[in-house]
Design an enzyme around this catalytic site. Structure first.
Site, PDB file in Angstrom:
ATOM      1  N   HIS A  29       8.821 -13.405   3.042  1.00  0.00           N
ATOM      2  CA  HIS A  29       7.651 -13.882   2.293  1.00  0.00           C
ATOM      3  C   HIS A  29       7.193 -12.829   1.283  1.00  0.00           C
ATOM      4  O   HIS A  29       6.004 -12.684   1.009  1.00  0.00           O
ATOM      5  CB  HIS A  29       6.527 -14.268   3.260  1.00  0.00           C
ATOM      6  N   ASP A  35       7.991 -21.214   1.450  1.00  0.00           N
ATOM      7  CA  ASP A  35       7.694 -21.415   2.872  1.00  0.00           C
ATOM      8  C   ASP A  35       8.367 -22.706   3.323  1.00  0.00           C
ATOM      9  O   ASP A  35       8.099 -23.775   2.766  1.00  0.00           O
ATOM     10  CB  ASP A  35       6.186 -21.571   3.100  1.00  0.00           C
ATOM     11  N   HIS A  39       7.991 -22.082   9.176  1.00  0.00           N
ATOM     12  CA  HIS A  39       7.052 -20.956   9.048  1.00  0.00           C
ATOM     13  C   HIS A  39       5.859 -21.130   9.995  1.00  0.00           C
ATOM     14  O   HIS A  39       5.388 -20.162  10.597  1.00  0.00           O
ATOM     15  CB  HIS A  39       6.592 -20.852   7.595  1.00  0.00           C
ATOM     16  N   HIS A 145      -1.586 -24.600   5.534  1.00  0.00           N
ATOM     17  CA  HIS A 145      -0.148 -24.463   5.792  1.00  0.00           C
ATOM     18  C   HIS A 145       0.331 -25.531   6.782  1.00  0.00           C
ATOM     19  O   HIS A 145       1.329 -26.204   6.545  1.00  0.00           O
ATOM     20  CB  HIS A 145       0.171 -23.079   6.360  1.00  0.00           C
ATOM     21  N   GLU A 157       4.864 -19.790  -3.066  1.00  0.00           N
ATOM     22  CA  GLU A 157       3.766 -18.832  -3.233  1.00  0.00           C
ATOM     23  C   GLU A 157       4.238 -17.654  -4.082  1.00  0.00           C
ATOM     24  O   GLU A 157       5.423 -17.360  -4.146  1.00  0.00           O
ATOM     25  CB  GLU A 157       3.291 -18.344  -1.862  1.00  0.00           C
TER      26      GLU A 157
END
Length: 195
Positions: A29, A35, A39, A145, A157
């Site tokens: 990450h 993701d 995750h 998330h 991200e």
């Protein structure tokens, strides 16, 4: 709290070796990254199982420059998402990339849980944001998330959108195909759509 980054030459032409060979150690990450559902979801897809057709295709960059803290349901309801299934949010976070800010910023713009739920309802399959997390800093429940990943929405991200205008693009988001991994650094490219 993520693992640090180490980059070092294990073989070097300057030292008389036959080639330069670099060793990299870092968390998946780090920097711009993807993701995968695994995750946060124990039975979720890992990065090598993500559908390539979701990672490549038409994309809409949406500017939310006036949002101070959270991309909320009410802010999203004001936007015509049309049929967009891939959305990247450009927020005031992009100013930090533009100015070369190196210190971590705790008060970054993030996506609210209700905003995430709205995107799922609208059929969005991929969502990206211009900072290191889509979640509020120091969230205790990681609700955004969980909601996105449980619904098979891929998250990107760490995007630098400082030089990108709002509009329609072709997205190419290519993670390393790391077997069993919960995420991966990615090279993410936008190409202007041609008529």
């Amino acid at each position: 709290g993520d693992p640090g980054i180490t980059v070092k030459l294990t073989s070097s032409l300057a030292r008389g070796d036959n080639a330069n060979v670099t060793l990299i150690e870092m968390g998946v990450h780090t920097g711009t990254h993807i993701d995968a559902p695994f995750h946060f979801e124990p039975d979720g897809k890992t990065v090598d199982q993500l559908p390539i057709e979701t990672l490549i295709g038409p994309c809409r960059v949406i500017e939310m420059l006036d949002v101070k803290e959270s991309i909320s349901l009410s802010a999203l309801e004001k936007i015509d998402l049309g049929c967009a299934t891939r959305i990247l949010f450009k927020t005031k976070n992009s100013r930090w990339w533009e100015h070369g800010e190196k210190e971590f910023q705790e008060k970054f713009v993030h996506l609210s849980e209700k905003g995430a739920s709205y995107l799922v309802e609208q059929g969005v399959k991929l969502v990206g944001i211009d900072y290191l997390s889509i979640e509020r800093f120091e969230s205790l429940d990681y609700a955004t998330h969980h909601l996105l990943l449980r619904n098979q929405v891929i998250i990107i991200e760490g995007l630098n959108l400082s030089g990108i205008a709002m509009g329609e693009y072709e997205l190419m988001a290519l993670p390393l195909k790391l077997q069993g991994a919960d995420g991966s650094p990615a090279r993410v490219v936008l190409r202007e759509k041609t008529l």
